[in-house]
Motif scaffolding. Structure first.
Motif, PDB file in Angstrom:
ATOM      1  N   GLU A   6     -20.704 -20.022  52.212  1.00  0.00           N
ATOM      2  CA  GLU A   6     -20.675 -19.145  53.386  1.00  0.00           C
ATOM      3  C   GLU A   6     -20.661 -17.682  52.962  1.00  0.00           C
ATOM      4  N   LEU A   7     -19.860 -17.367  51.933  1.00  0.00           N
ATOM      5  CA  LEU A   7     -19.798 -15.996  51.426  1.00  0.00           C
ATOM      6  C   LEU A   7     -21.155 -15.562  50.875  1.00  0.00           C
ATOM      7  N   MET A  37     -23.799  -4.130  59.858  1.00  0.00           N
ATOM      8  CA  MET A  37     -24.147  -5.488  59.449  1.00  0.00           C
ATOM      9  C   MET A  37     -23.098  -6.070  58.507  1.00  0.00           C
ATOM     10  N   ALA A  38     -22.613  -5.252  57.551  1.00  0.00           N
ATOM     11  CA  ALA A  38     -21.583  -5.714  56.622  1.00  0.00           C
ATOM     12  C   ALA A  38     -20.297  -6.072  57.372  1.00  0.00           C
ATOM     13  N   TRP A  65     -16.843 -10.289  59.688  1.00  0.00           N
ATOM     14  CA  TRP A  65     -16.208 -10.907  60.855  1.00  0.00           C
ATOM     15  C   TRP A  65     -16.621 -12.376  60.984  1.00  0.00           C
ATOM     16  N   LEU A  66     -17.897 -12.667  60.767  1.00  0.00           N
ATOM     17  CA  LEU A  66     -18.368 -14.053  60.830  1.00  0.00           C
ATOM     18  C   LEU A  66     -17.700 -14.919  59.763  1.00  0.00           C
ATOM     19  N   THR A 116     -11.180  -8.297  67.299  1.00  0.00           N
ATOM     20  CA  THR A 116     -11.700  -7.826  66.013  1.00  0.00           C
ATOM     21  C   THR A 116     -13.200  -7.537  66.063  1.00  0.00           C
ATOM     22  N   LEU A 117     -13.922  -8.210  66.956  1.00  0.00           N
ATOM     23  CA  LEU A 117     -15.354  -7.950  67.089  1.00  0.00           C
ATOM     24  C   LEU A 117     -15.606  -6.523  67.571  1.00  0.00           C
TER      25      LEU A 117
END
Length: 240
Positions: A14-15, A79-80, A85-86, A100-101
């Motif tokens: 995922e990372l 984007m980062a 957050w994702l 947090t979004l």
């Protein structure tokens, strides 16, 4: 044990996915910025009273590269932040996700504000102060590389430092920090901020003071905002 290893591998995958998105965004923005680097250069030097010079052909490429990189970094920040957050979203509750979004646009706005503060406030004062010291003593002559290095040192760090309140609010939301911990490390934080100010400014006392004061103010604002977030988080926990 196997389940733990699979979870760890899943986190790394995922990372990796999130980093690819961030890197791809940076590359695309870098290419777009490179195309318009000449326009950006003319805008940055339009009010400059002194002429800039280059010492070799490679300096031209350096200017294009550095301007494109700065513009790409600025554009990649949203984007980062979104990819970060994702990545942490599965560990957050539904309400925490929504809160947090909202930090993502704030990160970009604060970065932009910090860069503007450095460019329109700090940089002119320090630059004019240093020029005034050379009057009737030296012939003023700047290479493009040295001028832009000085400009970047006076502006870009403020873009990142101005994001400190939002970062601390986010870390408070996910339970990594709290206002009491920030108060305990205040003297160490001040010391680090003073070191940062000395590092990014020319070796004169006035420049250090002009940079240290807004940095300390930012830290104190971060503590206050952390207290607000922490209090709301506590109230929500009690309500549940």
């Amino acid at each position: 044990m196997k389940t733990h290893d699979m979870d760890l591998i899943g986190h790394f995958e995922e990372l990796r996915k999130r980093l690819i998105f961030v890197l791809g965004t940076f590359i695309l923005l870098f290419i777009a910025s490179f195309i318009y680097a000449q326009d950006l250069y003319h805008w940055l030097v339009k009010d400059l009273e002194v002429k800039l010079a280059i010492l070799g052909p490679s300096d031209i490429l350096w200017v294009y590269m550095i301007l494109s990189s700065i513009a790409a970094i600025a554009g990649t920040i949203p984007m980062a932040a979104y990819q970060t957050w994702l990545f942490v979203r599965p560990a957050l509750k539904e309400k925490e996700r929504k809160i947090t979004l909202a930090y993502i646009p704030a990160l970009f706005l604060l970065f932009f504000t910090g860069v503007c503060f450095g460019y329109f406030v700090i940089f002119p004062m320090v630059f004019q102060f240093l020029l005034s010291m050379s009057e009737d003593m030296f012939m003023t002559f700047f290479t493009t590389e040295k001028y832009f290095k000085f400009l970047i040192n006076m502006t870009l760090p403020f873009g990142f430092l101005f994001e400190l309140p939002v970062i601390i609010m986010f870390l408070t939301s996910v339970g990594v920090l709290n206002p009491y911990r920030l108060q305990k490390i205040r003297k160490y934080a001040y010391f680090i901020l003073i070191l940062i100010a000395i590092f990014i400014t020319p070796p004169d006392f006035l420049s250090d003071i002009l940079v240290v004061i807004p940095l300390i103010f930012l830290y104190e604002c971060s503590v206050l905002l952390s207290r607000v977030v922490y209090r709301r988080k506590q109230e929500t926990s009690l309500a549940v």
